[in-house]
Design an enzyme around this catalytic site. Structure first.
Site, PDB file in Angstrom:
ATOM      1  N   HIS A   1       0.706  -1.199  -0.095  1.00 48.62           N
ATOM      2  CA  HIS A   1       0.011   0.043   0.012  1.00 48.62           C
ATOM      3  C   HIS A   1       0.962   1.305   0.007  1.00 48.62           C
ATOM      4  CE1 HIS A   1      -3.012   2.608   1.156  1.00 48.62           C
ATOM      5  NE2 HIS A   1      -4.085   1.866   0.634  1.00 48.62           N
TER       6      HIS A   1
ATOM      7  N   ASP B   1      -7.852  -5.398   0.512  1.00 48.97           N
ATOM      8  CA  ASP B   1      -8.352  -6.511  -0.608  1.00 48.97           C
ATOM      9  C   ASP B   1      -8.002  -8.034  -0.625  1.00 48.97           C
ATOM     10  OD1 ASP B   1      -9.828  -4.553  -2.089  1.00 48.97           O
ATOM     11  OD2 ASP B   1      -8.032  -3.691  -2.913  1.00 48.97           O
TER      12      ASP B   1
END
Ligand code: CMC
Length: 437
Positions: free
Chosen positions: A314, A372
């Site tokens: 991320h 996710d």
């Protein structure tokens, strides 16, 4: 609030040109910012920061992420507390209006949103223009943009009442539109919303009921879906939110600005990652499952392979994404409820996670599971087709986009967003006659 710091930054140049003092502002928490607004006026120079690695594009009171700690706050409230103690519509209220609703406000807001779930009947004819096998995100980009053609009375972004009603309409109608795009794809009749159900329950029924057979909402699944919505509701200035802000900064209507956000979210580096992650797990499963994890990891670590471990890494989190922790928990709950605790994809995901968390490649780069990684497994267990995952993310993120858009428009300092560039192409040259080119 931006508070001026006592400390100032000094920018000096090695060619002897005059140095410049730059003010520094402090937020409530998080890094200070150096104010460069006067830089071009005073020095004739721009700053260069492709990908916005060091640039704060706005000041905001909505969401705060501490990427090193793995902390996510909506209006100051930790995501863990919201996920445990509130529902998605409470979270919407919080993001839009700044605080959690009291009992009266909650009742009124829930009723208000649930009263706007139906879409203009003409919308289904608009849908008919799409191929049945169109990707749901292609359909959603079109449908959300088309809302501005159906709801003319709430398209003036500079009118606070229009912004308010557009916000309620968007939050209320997104589940209906996502369910319609699903039903259209599988050739089933659309199910009208039922406003006596919860927001998540109504969505599940619009997805899975048919006129021949109603759908009984399972509370564990309803809660899991609601949690997916809460965890995806906002994430400060990510790519799609910045897109919505930039798009809205031209004064375009809220539906058009949100449609731009939907389009941006579709990409595999952003919202499309949940779909890409599940496809990746299915591919590894086909290759031989857990036994092939080591081989797959070698490909991920090979820079020339172009393979990434989807659902990992991320831009902001350099620690375990707090949303991923909650999602992992929800994943257990849903799989247990549905008797799927031996689900091979879940086992595979846990094996991948274990290896990645111990492997030097991932440890050195601070790559951890993101939201996710597990949300796809939950959605698949619920019966949501993989192609629809990103549309569900868009549904949930709509409130964040609107809250951020409304915050920008209400800011007296707001201007149209207009980045600069470092031009490295040809300088002035003359067009030659065709025969000489
Ligand atoms: N698998 C393998 N290597 C990775 C991964 C990954 N998933 N993510 C980052 N890296 C490596 C990358 O190759 C680079 O290595 P090096 O320094 O040796 O060149 C280093 O880690 C830094 O990566 P980056 O691409 O410069 O980092 P970024 O901040 O630009 O990218 C990201 C962030 C999310 C796009 C990236 O981590 C990624 O592609 N992840 C997979 C896609 C994904 O799961 N996206 C969902 C994000 S969470 C949901 C959302 O907010 O939309």
């Amino acid at each position: 609030m931006m508070t001026p710091s006592d400390v100032k930054a000094t920018l000096s140049f090695s060619d002897g040109s005059a140095s410049m003092e730059l003010p520094i502002y402090k937020g409530t928490v998080g890094p200070d910012v150096i104010d460069i607004r006067k830089l071009y006026g005073q020095t004739g120079k721009f700053t260069y920061d492709p990908g916005f690695l060091s640039t704060a594009s706005c000041n905001s009171t909505i969401t705060y992420i501490d990427g090193d700690k793995g902390e996510l706050l909506y209006r100051g409230y930790p995501i863990e507390q919201l996920a445990e103690q509130c529902d998605y519509l409470d979270t919407c209220y919080l993001l839009l209006y700044g605080d959690l609703p009291n009992a009266d406000e909650r009742g009124t807001f829930h009723k208000r949103v649930l009263n706007h779930t139906m879409v203009n009947e003409q919308m289904q004819f608009f849908l008919r223009g799409f191929r049945r096998d169109a990707h749901p995100m292609a359909v959603m980009t079109g449908l959300v943009g088309a809302l501005s053609a159906f709801y003319h009375d709430s398209t003036d972004i500079n009118n606070p009442e229009h912004r308010e009603i557009a916000a309620i309409r968007l939050i209320a109608k997104m589940p209906t539109l996502v369910a319609m795009s699903y039903k259209y794809g599988i050739g089933q009749p659309y199910m009208y919303p039922r406003n006596d159900l919860s927001y998540a329950g109504n969505f599940l029924r619009m997805m899975f009921a048919t006129p021949c057979e109603d759908y009984k909402v399972n509370p564990v699944i309803e809660r899991a879906l609601d949690r997916i919505f809460i965890l995806h509701a906002d994430h400060e200035q990510n790519a799609s939110t910045s897109t919505v802000r930039l798009c809205g900064s031209s004064g375009t209507n809220p539906f058009a600005a949100i449609a731009a956000g939907v389009a941006c979210l579709w990409g595999p580096a952003h919202g499309g990652a949940n779909e890409a992650c599940l496809n990746m797990l299915e591919d590894i499963q086909k290759m031989g499952g857990v036994a092939k994890v080591g081989e797959f990891m070698e490909q991920v670590k090979d820079k020339n392979s172009g393979v990434r471990l989807m659902g990992f890494g991320h831009r902001v989190y350099k620690n375990y994404d707090p949303r991923a922790k909650l999602m992992r928990e929800t994943c257990h709950e849903v799989l247990n409820e549905l008797g799927l605790h031996d689900d091979p994809l879940f086992k595979l995901a846990m094996a991948l996670e274990k290896i990645a968390l111990e492997d030097d490649y991932f440890v050195a780069r601070k790559l951890y599971p993101n939201v996710d990684f597990y949300s796809g497994i939950v959605q698949r267990a619920i019966g949501i087709p993989v192609q629809l995952f990103t549309a569900i993310f868009a549904l949930a993120r709509t409130v964040g986009w609107i809250a951020q858009l409304n915050e920008m428009i209400a800011d007296p300092e707001y201007k149209i967003g207009r980045p600069r560039q470092l031009f490295v192409g040809a300088a002035t040259r003359n067009v030659k006659p065709l025969a000489e080119r």
